[in-house]
Design a protein around this motif. Structure first.
Motif, PDB file in Angstrom:
ATOM      1  N   ASN A  44       0.829  -1.204   0.000  1.00 36.71           N
ATOM      2  CA  ASN A  44       0.000   0.000   0.000  1.00 36.71           C
ATOM      3  C   ASN A  44       0.864   1.254   0.000  1.00 36.71           C
ATOM      4  O   ASN A  44       0.572   2.220  -0.710  1.00 36.71           O
TER       5      ASN A  44
ATOM      6  N   THR B 110       1.041   4.166  -2.857  1.00 38.49           N
ATOM      7  CA  THR B 110       0.816   5.570  -2.507  1.00 38.49           C
ATOM      8  C   THR B 110       1.974   6.440  -2.974  1.00 38.49           C
ATOM      9  O   THR B 110       1.766   7.516  -3.546  1.00 38.49           O
TER      10      THR B 110
ATOM     11  N   LEU C 161       1.833   9.416  -5.723  1.00 42.19           N
ATOM     12  CA  LEU C 161       2.272  10.767  -5.363  1.00 42.19           C
ATOM     13  C   LEU C 161       3.345  11.265  -6.317  1.00 42.19           C
ATOM     14  O   LEU C 161       3.281  12.401  -6.802  1.00 42.19           O
TER      15      LEU C 161
END
Length: 76
Positions: A21, A25, A29
């Motif tokens: 995860n 992320t 980003l």
């Protein structure tokens, strides 16, 4: 004993999921930052290299029994 082994296996699965995860992320980003011309991949790589070098210096100092410089500054 079997319960302890199962707990460790469950812990590893949870940690792998959390790392997955986190990786997703970070990738998202970085993509958004690059698409909006906020930061380039080259800049990200340079910053990552600086961080790795700092970590290596801190590990070398710890191996020598010294206190990392930035921690020493915080203690003063």
């Amino acid at each position: 004993m079997a319960q302890e082994g199962m707990d460790q296996q469950q812990f590893m699965q949870i940690m792998q999921q959390k790392l997955g995860n986190l990786e997703l992320t970070v990738q998202a980003l970085m993509s958004v930052l690059q698409e909006n011309d906020i930061v380039s991949e080259e800049e990200i790589n340079e910053t990552a290299q600086d961080i790795v070098e700092q970590m290596q210096q801190q590990q070398a100092q710890a191996a020598e029994g010294g206190i990392p410089e930035d921690l020493e500054d915080e203690l003063e």
